[in-house]
Design a protein around this motif. Structure first.
Motif, PDB file in Angstrom:
ATOM      1  N   LEU A 171       3.145 -14.774  -8.976  1.00  0.00           N
ATOM      2  CA  LEU A 171       4.375 -14.798  -8.205  1.00  0.00           C
ATOM      3  C   LEU A 171       4.043 -15.217  -6.781  1.00  0.00           C
ATOM      4  N   VAL A 172       4.616 -16.314  -6.319  1.00  0.00           N
ATOM      5  CA  VAL A 172       4.414 -16.782  -4.948  1.00  0.00           C
ATOM      6  C   VAL A 172       5.563 -16.251  -4.099  1.00  0.00           C
ATOM      7  N   LEU A 173       5.250 -15.394  -3.146  1.00  0.00           N
ATOM      8  CA  LEU A 173       6.257 -14.749  -2.312  1.00  0.00           C
ATOM      9  C   LEU A 173       6.575 -15.627  -1.101  1.00  0.00           C
ATOM     10  N   VAL A 174       7.843 -15.727  -0.768  1.00  0.00           N
ATOM     11  CA  VAL A 174       8.256 -16.585   0.342  1.00  0.00           C
ATOM     12  C   VAL A 174       8.367 -15.804   1.653  1.00  0.00           C
ATOM     13  N   GLN A 175       8.312 -14.485   1.594  1.00  0.00           N
ATOM     14  CA  GLN A 175       8.429 -13.680   2.811  1.00  0.00           C
ATOM     15  C   GLN A 175       7.240 -13.942   3.735  1.00  0.00           C
ATOM     16  N   ARG A 176       7.482 -13.824   5.042  1.00  0.00           N
ATOM     17  CA  ARG A 176       6.433 -14.080   6.023  1.00  0.00           C
ATOM     18  C   ARG A 176       5.951 -12.802   6.714  1.00  0.00           C
ATOM     19  N   ASP A 177       6.877 -11.920   7.059  1.00  0.00           N
ATOM     20  CA  ASP A 177       6.522 -10.676   7.716  1.00  0.00           C
ATOM     21  C   ASP A 177       5.732  -9.784   6.763  1.00  0.00           C
ATOM     22  N   LEU A 234       1.036  -5.085   6.036  1.00  0.00           N
ATOM     23  CA  LEU A 234       0.988  -5.586   4.656  1.00  0.00           C
ATOM     24  C   LEU A 234       0.066  -4.732   3.794  1.00  0.00           C
ATOM     25  N   LEU A 235      -1.071  -4.306   4.346  1.00  0.00           N
ATOM     26  CA  LEU A 235      -2.038  -3.508   3.600  1.00  0.00           C
ATOM     27  C   LEU A 235      -1.583  -2.065   3.489  1.00  0.00           C
ATOM     28  N   ARG A 236      -1.018  -1.564   4.553  1.00  0.00           N
ATOM     29  CA  ARG A 236      -0.603  -0.159   4.602  1.00  0.00           C
ATOM     30  C   ARG A 236       0.578   0.129   3.685  1.00  0.00           C
ATOM     31  N   GLU A 237       1.505  -0.814   3.592  1.00  0.00           N
ATOM     32  CA  GLU A 237       2.769  -0.546   2.914  1.00  0.00           C
ATOM     33  C   GLU A 237       2.803  -1.010   1.466  1.00  0.00           C
ATOM     34  N   SER A 238       1.803  -1.735   1.015  1.00  0.00           N
ATOM     35  CA  SER A 238       1.772  -2.161  -0.387  1.00  0.00           C
ATOM     36  C   SER A 238       1.261  -1.025  -1.251  1.00  0.00           C
ATOM     37  N   ARG A 239       1.810  -0.879  -2.437  1.00  0.00           N
ATOM     38  CA  ARG A 239       1.412   0.205  -3.335  1.00  0.00           C
ATOM     39  C   ARG A 239       0.265  -0.202  -4.250  1.00  0.00           C
ATOM     40  N   MET A 240      -0.039  -1.479  -4.306  1.00  0.00           N
ATOM     41  CA  MET A 240      -1.134  -1.963  -5.140  1.00  0.00           C
ATOM     42  C   MET A 240      -2.297  -2.393  -4.233  1.00  0.00           C
ATOM     43  N   ALA A 294      -0.447  -8.265 -15.871  1.00  0.00           N
ATOM     44  CA  ALA A 294       0.478  -7.934 -14.780  1.00  0.00           C
ATOM     45  C   ALA A 294       0.425  -9.058 -13.761  1.00  0.00           C
ATOM     46  N   PRO A 295       1.544  -9.346 -13.107  1.00  0.00           N
ATOM     47  CA  PRO A 295       1.580 -10.489 -12.195  1.00  0.00           C
ATOM     48  C   PRO A 295       0.721 -10.297 -10.953  1.00  0.00           C
ATOM     49  N   ILE A 296       0.168 -11.402 -10.487  1.00  0.00           N
ATOM     50  CA  ILE A 296      -0.565 -11.456  -9.226  1.00  0.00           C
ATOM     51  C   ILE A 296       0.380 -12.004  -8.169  1.00  0.00           C
ATOM     52  N   ALA A 297       0.458 -11.350  -7.017  1.00  0.00           N
ATOM     53  CA  ALA A 297       1.325 -11.813  -5.939  1.00  0.00           C
ATOM     54  C   ALA A 297       0.499 -12.542  -4.893  1.00  0.00           C
ATOM     55  N   LEU A 298       0.948 -13.746  -4.544  1.00  0.00           N
ATOM     56  CA  LEU A 298       0.310 -14.536  -3.497  1.00  0.00           C
ATOM     57  C   LEU A 298       1.320 -14.810  -2.394  1.00  0.00           C
ATOM     58  N   ALA A 299       0.857 -14.792  -1.150  1.00  0.00           N
ATOM     59  CA  ALA A 299       1.740 -15.066  -0.012  1.00  0.00           C
ATOM     60  C   ALA A 299       0.930 -15.755   1.073  1.00  0.00           C
ATOM     61  N   GLY A 300       1.651 -16.373   2.029  1.00  0.00           N
ATOM     62  CA  GLY A 300       0.978 -16.948   3.195  1.00  0.00           C
ATOM     63  C   GLY A 300       1.009 -18.456   3.227  1.00  0.00           C
ATOM     64  N   SER A 301      -0.151 -19.055   3.529  1.00  0.00           N
ATOM     65  CA  SER A 301      -0.279 -20.500   3.734  1.00  0.00           C
ATOM     66  C   SER A 301       0.224 -21.258   2.510  1.00  0.00           C
ATOM     67  N   ASP A 302       1.323 -21.990   2.703  1.00  0.00           N
ATOM     68  CA  ASP A 302       2.053 -22.562   1.575  1.00  0.00           C
ATOM     69  C   ASP A 302       1.213 -23.417   0.636  1.00  0.00           C
ATOM     70  N   SER A 303       0.590 -24.485   1.160  1.00  0.00           N
ATOM     71  CA  SER A 303      -0.079 -25.441   0.279  1.00  0.00           C
ATOM     72  C   SER A 303      -1.283 -24.817  -0.413  1.00  0.00           C
ATOM     73  N   LEU A 304      -2.071 -24.022   0.298  1.00  0.00           N
ATOM     74  CA  LEU A 304      -3.239 -23.399  -0.316  1.00  0.00           C
ATOM     75  C   LEU A 304      -2.821 -22.357  -1.354  1.00  0.00           C
TER      76      LEU A 304
END
Length: 303
Positions: free
Chosen positions: A185-191, A261-267, A159-169
């Protein structure tokens, strides 16, 4: 401003008369409230803190609770979820958000109690909840999350792993994980809410958001509230704290929080704050390897 002071007083964080100035006393009360609600305690009443203050004012029985769009939110919903969970009705995570799982649990309780199973928590349903003794504080959803994690495939490609946040890292971490066979999957959303919504839509196995902070820090946050702790999120946070602190020459810490982010994610989800930026950039390669290894270890042993 008076409304802010009234809400802080109602939340038990202020014992002075409502005033029209944002004083040092106000800022300290806001900071205490943020700490009590699992928010970042900066003493600033922004949109997220104001929304939490509004939610904190709702008590079970004050209003009808039912499935609608947008979802109802509040301490009354969290109380309802806790009560349903301890009675054996899976209402979803105790996140204070009334979604389809909570509505289905309301209907199940009503059916078992001989009420009209309309999914609306009104006076009759509240009366049933107050009459029935509840069990321990571990909700049904905590048990279900642990069971889902135990039974999930232990393969990076499952199953895919989602990463978000600091772009280069994040990009560097994604590159390492893909070399090891992971679907990333690298997510581009910031909020935070938007990141969680995107991860939910993509049905990822885990979500990690990495943010840079100005001071020397290595903090990892997982979702926790009264009656619910994300076991999978806590496990990943501990792996990250152990793996990253030495690189930044600072003790890695973990905390249960209620960030959007923690409260609203289902995983299982973790928000990781690293700093200062110059050291993070200098050690980016090592940090990317350590973050990737933490996710590999978590996939193999998520509990």
């Amino acid at each position: 401003m008076r409304d802010l002071h009234r809400k802080l007083a109602a939340a038990g964080q202020l014992d002075i008369s409502p005033a029209e100035e944002y004083t040092a006393v106000t800022a300290e009360a806001v900071r205490r409230f943020q700490q009590s609600r699992g928010l970042l305690a900066d003493g600033v009443c922004g949109a997220g803190t104001w929304a939490a203050l509004v939610e904190a004012g709702h008590r079970l029985g004050d209003r009808l609770l039912y499935l609608r769009t947008p979802f109802q939110r509040g301490e009354d919903v969290a109380d309802l979820q806790r009560r349903l969970g301890t009675l054996g009705f899976s209402a979803g995570r105790v996140d204070g958000i009334l979604g389809p799982d909570t509505a289905a649990a309301i209907s199940a309780l009503q059916e078992n109690a001989g009420l009209t199973a309309d999914g609306i928590c009104g006076p009759d349903t509240v009366a049933v909840l107050e009459r029935i003794p509840t069990g321990d504080s571990h909700s049904m959803e905590m048990l279900l999350e642990r069971e889902r994690l135990r039974s999930r495939p232990r393969l990076l490609s499952a199953a895919p792993i989602a990463l978000a946040g600091s772009d280069s890292l994040v990009v560097a971490t994604a590159r390492v994980l893909r070399r090891r066979g992971a679907r990333v999957l690298v997510l581009v959303q910031r909020d935070g809410s938007e990141v969680a919504a995107a991860a939910n839509e993509l049905d990822t196995s885990v979500l990690l958001d990495v943010q840079l902070v100005d001071d020397r820090r290595c903090e990892s946050f997982y979702f926790e509230t009264a009656g619910f702790t994300s076991s999978g999120g806590k496990r990943l946070a501990e792996l990250l704290a152990s793996g990253l602190g030495g690189v930044l020459d600072v003790p890695g810490t973990t905390s249960g929080m209620r960030l959007p982010l923690l409260r609203e994610s289902r995983m299982p989800a973790v928000a990781c704050h690293l700093g200062p930026p110059p050291i993070v950039v200098e050690q980016q390669g090592v940090l990317a390897e350590r973050i990737a290894q933490s996710l590999v270890d978590w996939t193999a042993e998520p509990l």
